[in-house]
Write an enzyme that holds these catalytic residues in place. Structure first.
Site, PDB file in Angstrom:
ATOM      1  N   GLU A  15      71.561  74.234  28.148  1.00  0.00           N
ATOM      2  CA  GLU A  15      70.502  75.212  27.867  1.00  0.00           C
ATOM      3  C   GLU A  15      70.915  76.124  26.709  1.00  0.00           C
ATOM      4  O   GLU A  15      72.051  76.126  26.265  1.00  0.00           O
ATOM      5  CB  GLU A  15      70.224  76.085  29.095  1.00  0.00           C
ATOM      6  CG  GLU A  15      69.020  75.659  29.917  1.00  0.00           C
ATOM      7  CD  GLU A  15      67.697  75.959  29.222  1.00  0.00           C
ATOM      8  OE1 GLU A  15      67.684  76.361  28.031  1.00  0.00           O
ATOM      9  OE2 GLU A  15      66.651  75.767  29.863  1.00  0.00           O
ATOM     10  N   ASN A 143      60.490  80.608  30.938  1.00  0.00           N
ATOM     11  CA  ASN A 143      60.973  79.695  29.891  1.00  0.00           C
ATOM     12  C   ASN A 143      60.145  79.874  28.625  1.00  0.00           C
ATOM     13  O   ASN A 143      59.245  80.710  28.562  1.00  0.00           O
ATOM     14  CB  ASN A 143      60.870  78.242  30.371  1.00  0.00           C
ATOM     15  CG  ASN A 143      62.152  77.742  31.003  1.00  0.00           C
ATOM     16  OD1 ASN A 143      63.242  77.936  30.464  1.00  0.00           O
ATOM     17  ND2 ASN A 143      62.039  77.112  32.164  1.00  0.00           N
ATOM     18  N   ASP A 193      59.687  73.795  29.199  1.00  0.00           N
ATOM     19  CA  ASP A 193      60.985  74.459  29.347  1.00  0.00           C
ATOM     20  C   ASP A 193      61.181  75.347  28.116  1.00  0.00           C
ATOM     21  O   ASP A 193      60.306  76.117  27.774  1.00  0.00           O
ATOM     22  CB  ASP A 193      62.087  73.420  29.521  1.00  0.00           C
ATOM     23  CG  ASP A 193      63.300  73.972  30.267  1.00  0.00           C
ATOM     24  OD1 ASP A 193      63.800  75.043  29.870  1.00  0.00           O
ATOM     25  OD2 ASP A 193      63.757  73.349  31.234  1.00  0.00           O
TER      26      ASP A 193
END
Length: 289
Positions: A15, A143, A193
């Site tokens: 991430e 997100n 995301d």
């Protein structure tokens, strides 16, 4: 066709990629690690932490990092960090998630439940010149935090709702009015995301469960995509000459059969794009822009 950056590194939950000083930085949230690698194949650097870290922004001389308990000033040269402000330090059930700097020098960060991503656990914050302020609660999985080129519009997603929202911002980057739906992913394969905005104001959105990054124009319509060899795509970032899109991925939650079918899951992919990105803004830590 996408290349792989630092193929020796595989993240359970990759991430928060960000390009700074000629290198890509990214996290393995569940592994509690930060990585850094240049595009020339040199040996990556790895920092191991004792709590979950998930997102970063650029500051003079280093990075601002978000963890499950605080925002930190981090010096990559020495590996040292200093706490700037607490972030839900009194809530052990939550952690930080997606985050990004805005065009006015602020840093936005979302929080979510570690094991149960329900709306009651998630929130969206903005750190601006030394002050952390909660902007919104009731977000299960925050997100897709990113910002229009002129800084007057922000974006965020609740992955659990399958929607990206757009939010008008004032001259100092604070929200005005209420957010509105920008794009609904209910009929799309994969949920929104992480996201990043290119020079034309289009969003490149990673699709968790969708094996690709989708480009959404400022009117919310899709016009391009990059297919990738992993299902759980997590976050994009522009790097190098800003015509290179780096994208993190994850193998978290995949059983043995699925992992065998996706040997590249958890790696960082890189692909050329026609429209360049924008440099990540600097975060203002105090009253200095």
């Amino acid at each position: 066709m996408a290349d792989i950056l630092a193929p020796e590194i595989v993240s359970e939950l990759g991430e928060g990629p960000i390009w700074s000083d000629g290198r890509l930085y990214w996290f393995d949230i569940l592994g509690k690690r930060l990585f850094s690698a240049p595009p020339d194949g040199a040996v990556p650097r790895i920092w191991q932490f004792d709590e979950h870290f998930s997102a970063a922004g650029r500051i003079p001389g280093g990075l601002i990092l978000a963890s499950e308990t605080a925002l930190w000033r981090f010096d990559p040269e020495t590996g040292t960090k200093a706490r700037l402000v607490a972030l839900e330090a009194d809530r052990p059930e939550t952690r930080s998630n997606d985050g990004r700097a805005d065009r006015q020098g602020g840093f936005w960060i979302g929080t979510m439940g570690k094991t149960a991503p329900i709306p009651e656990n998630g929130a969206l914050y903005r750190y601006y010149r030394g002050e952390l302020r909660r902007l919104r609660s009731g977000i299960a999985i925050p997100n897709a935090i990113c910002f229009a080129p002129d800084g007057r519009r922000g974006y965020f997603a609740d992955t659990r709702q399958d929607r990206i929202f757009t939010w008008p911002l004032d001259a100092e980057g604070w929200p005005e009015a209420e957010p509105e739906v920008f794009h609904d992913f209910a009929a799309v394969d994969g949920g929104p995301d992480g996201a990043v905005v290119d020079a034309e104001g289009a969003l490149w959105v990673a699709l968790w469960g969708g094996s690709r990054v989708l480009r959404l124009r400022p009117d919310g319509s899709a016009d391009a995509e990059i297919a990738l060899p992993a299902s759980q795509i997590t976050c994009p970032a522009f790097g190098g000459d800003l015509r290179r899109l780096y994208v993190t991925s994850a193998w978290a939650g995949l059983d043995a059969g699925a992992r065998a079918a996706e040997p590249e899951a958890g790696r960082v992919f890189a692909a050329k794009v026609a429209v360049p990105g924008l440099p990540e803004p600097m975060v203002a830590l105090d009253g200095t822009p």
